[in-house]
Design a protein around this motif. Structure first.
Motif, PDB file in Angstrom:
ATOM      1  N   ASP A 117       0.830  -1.198   0.000  1.00 44.45           N
ATOM      2  CA  ASP A 117       0.000   0.000   0.000  1.00 44.45           C
ATOM      3  C   ASP A 117       0.869   1.254   0.000  1.00 44.45           C
ATOM      4  O   ASP A 117       0.624   2.206  -0.737  1.00 44.45           O
ATOM      5  N   ILE A 118       1.889   1.227   0.864  1.00 49.84           N
ATOM      6  CA  ILE A 118       2.738   2.412   1.056  1.00 49.84           C
ATOM      7  C   ILE A 118       4.187   1.969   1.138  1.00 49.84           C
ATOM      8  O   ILE A 118       4.515   1.032   1.869  1.00 49.84           O
ATOM      9  N   VAL A 119       5.060   2.634   0.395  1.00 55.06           N
ATOM     10  CA  VAL A 119       6.493   2.393   0.491  1.00 55.06           C
ATOM     11  C   VAL A 119       7.150   3.662   1.025  1.00 55.06           C
ATOM     12  O   VAL A 119       6.941   4.756   0.487  1.00 55.06           O
ATOM     13  N   VAL A 120       7.910   3.505   2.095  1.00 55.08           N
ATOM     14  CA  VAL A 120       8.655   4.613   2.693  1.00 55.08           C
ATOM     15  C   VAL A 120      10.115   4.424   2.348  1.00 55.08           C
ATOM     16  O   VAL A 120      10.704   3.377   2.647  1.00 55.08           O
ATOM     17  N   LYS A 127      -0.381  -2.067   4.477  1.00 52.47           N
ATOM     18  CA  LYS A 127       0.822  -2.856   4.244  1.00 52.47           C
ATOM     19  C   LYS A 127       1.942  -1.902   3.841  1.00 52.47           C
ATOM     20  O   LYS A 127       1.845  -1.203   2.837  1.00 52.47           O
ATOM     21  N   VAL A 128       3.000  -1.876   4.645  1.00 52.22           N
ATOM     22  CA  VAL A 128       4.038  -0.861   4.514  1.00 52.22           C
ATOM     23  C   VAL A 128       5.410  -1.510   4.385  1.00 52.22           C
ATOM     24  O   VAL A 128       5.735  -2.448   5.125  1.00 52.22           O
ATOM     25  N   LEU A 129       6.220  -0.983   3.473  1.00 52.10           N
ATOM     26  CA  LEU A 129       7.622  -1.383   3.343  1.00 52.10           C
ATOM     27  C   LEU A 129       8.496  -0.174   3.637  1.00 52.10           C
ATOM     28  O   LEU A 129       8.305   0.897   3.051  1.00 52.10           O
ATOM     29  N   LEU A 130       9.448  -0.333   4.553  1.00 52.09           N
ATOM     30  CA  LEU A 130      10.409   0.720   4.884  1.00 52.09           C
ATOM     31  C   LEU A 130      11.770   0.313   4.343  1.00 52.09           C
ATOM     32  O   LEU A 130      12.320  -0.719   4.733  1.00 52.09           O
TER      33      LEU A 130
END
Length: 417
Positions: free
Chosen positions: A2-5, A25-28
């Motif tokens: 959903d979101i990539v940081v 759902k987030v990837l850092l």
């Protein structure tokens, strides 16, 4: 996703946590082997910006205050009056912050990826469609609905075609290599005031026996007995987005460190038996790219303590402009001692699913010299993470997010506005 940081410094950590807590759902993605950026890898071991300098009023809460509380609970942090009067700082153990940040990110449900750079950004019709990641496995493309640029240098914004600037004055702020010394007699060293220390630096330069580019640098105690952190090095005239120039700056920073260590040992009481135990993993960068966003925060906004209807963070930190000279320019916030960072300063022009957080916000040179403080970078990160979640909930572009709802959501998370 959903979101990539992109970028796991102070801003990126809080962006990932707040977005993941929002059920997304987030990837850092982080280029180093730890979280924290300048707060860890660069050795800046103090959070500034939680309090206003004059009234000592706390103006930052939310996730940043949670992090500070966890460090204090672990006996790895303490509050400390700043040498220059920039407000009470929270000095912490760098190694513990690495762990606290990691635990907070993973507990939120976000996925973490170290040793990885965003090497290329793919854009179509004003939307980022994917980011090409480079690491030991080679090149891998990841895609998301919303991207948050917390790289500090605005790498993602620049590569996506968002407009930016590097300086609206004659120069960028200087770079600094932080260093730590051990076996310091801190009781004796504290008897040398900052004013006396600066006078000794000037005298050392005049003697011709030392070359000290900055004559008003400082040191402070850490949570570890006999260990101090020093912020004295000044490497000027460097565009840190140029890897060749940055390489030479790293070399120069370590060279200056040796000179400052020699000065402290030979000229300052309490340092006679001290020794260098380490320098920062990489040189500290204060300013490179600043995006041109929907609003450009100005030094006038800062000094006059302006508030905005879409304010997402408070800042009371003075303008702290590290130019190429031997001194630093300080300008304090008037009125009630703090101003708002508006949401629009996190929204780049031309790219519709990208937010920025941290020192690459949309601001003039002078305004950025205030807003780049760690508490504010964390607060911007939390706001960007929440805004990304709201944009997905409302199915709107990030620039069209309801700022009323955003501010309401932030307040419900103990953010001070």
């Amino acid at each position: 996703m959903d979101i990539v940081v992109l970028g796991g410094g102070a801003a990126g950590v809080c962006a990932a946590i707040s977005a993941a807590r929002g059920g997304r759902k987030v990837l850092l993605v982080e280029s180093q082997g730890c979280l924290g950026g300048s707060r860890t890898a660069t050795g800046v071991d103090t959070f500034y910006g939680f309090y206003t300098p004059k009234r000592q009023e706390r103006i930052v809460g939310g996730i940043p205050w949670e992090i500070a509380g966890q460090l204090t609970h672990a006996n790895a942090a303490f509050e400390r009056t700043n040498t220059y009067g920039a407000g009470t700082g929270i000095t912490y153990d760098v190694e513990m912050l690495k762990v606290v940040y990691e635990q907070a990110v993973l507990a939120s449900g976000a996925e973490l990826l170290y040793h990885t750079y965003a090497s290329e950004v793919h854009v179509s019709e004003g939307l980022i469609t994917g980011v090409l990641l480079a690491n030991k496995q080679g090149l891998t493309e990841v895609s998301a609905n919303v991207y948050i640029d917390a790289t500090g240098d605005g790498d993602i914004a620049a590569r996506s075609g968002a407009p930016f600037e590097k300086s609206d004055t004659n120069e960028l702020q200087s770079l600094s290599t932080i260093f730590f010394m051990a076996n310091v007699d801190t009781a004796a060293a504290k008897l040398v005031s900052h004013q006396k220390l600066a006078a000794k630096m000037k005298e050392a330069n005049r003697s011709g026996q030392f070359v000290l580019p900055r004559e008003e640098g400082s040191w402070h105690i850490t949570p570890n007995p006999g260990v101090i952190q020093a912020n004295m090095v000044r490497v000027s005239g460097v565009d840190a987005t140029d890897p060749y120039a940055l390489t030479l700056a790293e070399v120069e920073g370590r060279s200056q460190t040796r000179e400052y260590v020699r000065f402290l040992k030979e000229c300052v009481s309490g340092f006679e038996q001290a020794f260098l135990v380490g320098t920062s993993h990489h040189i500290g960068v204060r300013e490179t790219r600043r995006i041109i966003g929907e609003y450009r925060l100005t030094e006038e906004d800062v000094v006059e303590g302006r508030k905005f209807g879409d304010g997402i963070a408070c800042c009371g930190a003075p303008v702290e402009d590290h130019g190429s000279g031997k001194d630093t320019r300080w300008v304090y916030v008037s009125d009630d001692g703090y101003y708002h960072i508006p949401y629009r300063a996190l929204v780049p022009q031309k790219v519709n699913n990208l937010l920025v957080a941290g020192r690459c916000l949309s601001a003039t040179h002078g305004a950025q010299a205030s807003a780049r403080n760690s508490a504010q970078c964390m607060a911007m990160g939390q706001a960007a993470g929440v805004a990304a979640v709201v944009s997905l909930e409302q199915n709107v572009q990030v620039r069209s997010v309801s700022t009323g709802l955003l501010r309401e959501r932030l307040r419900s998370q103990d953010v001070i506005l």
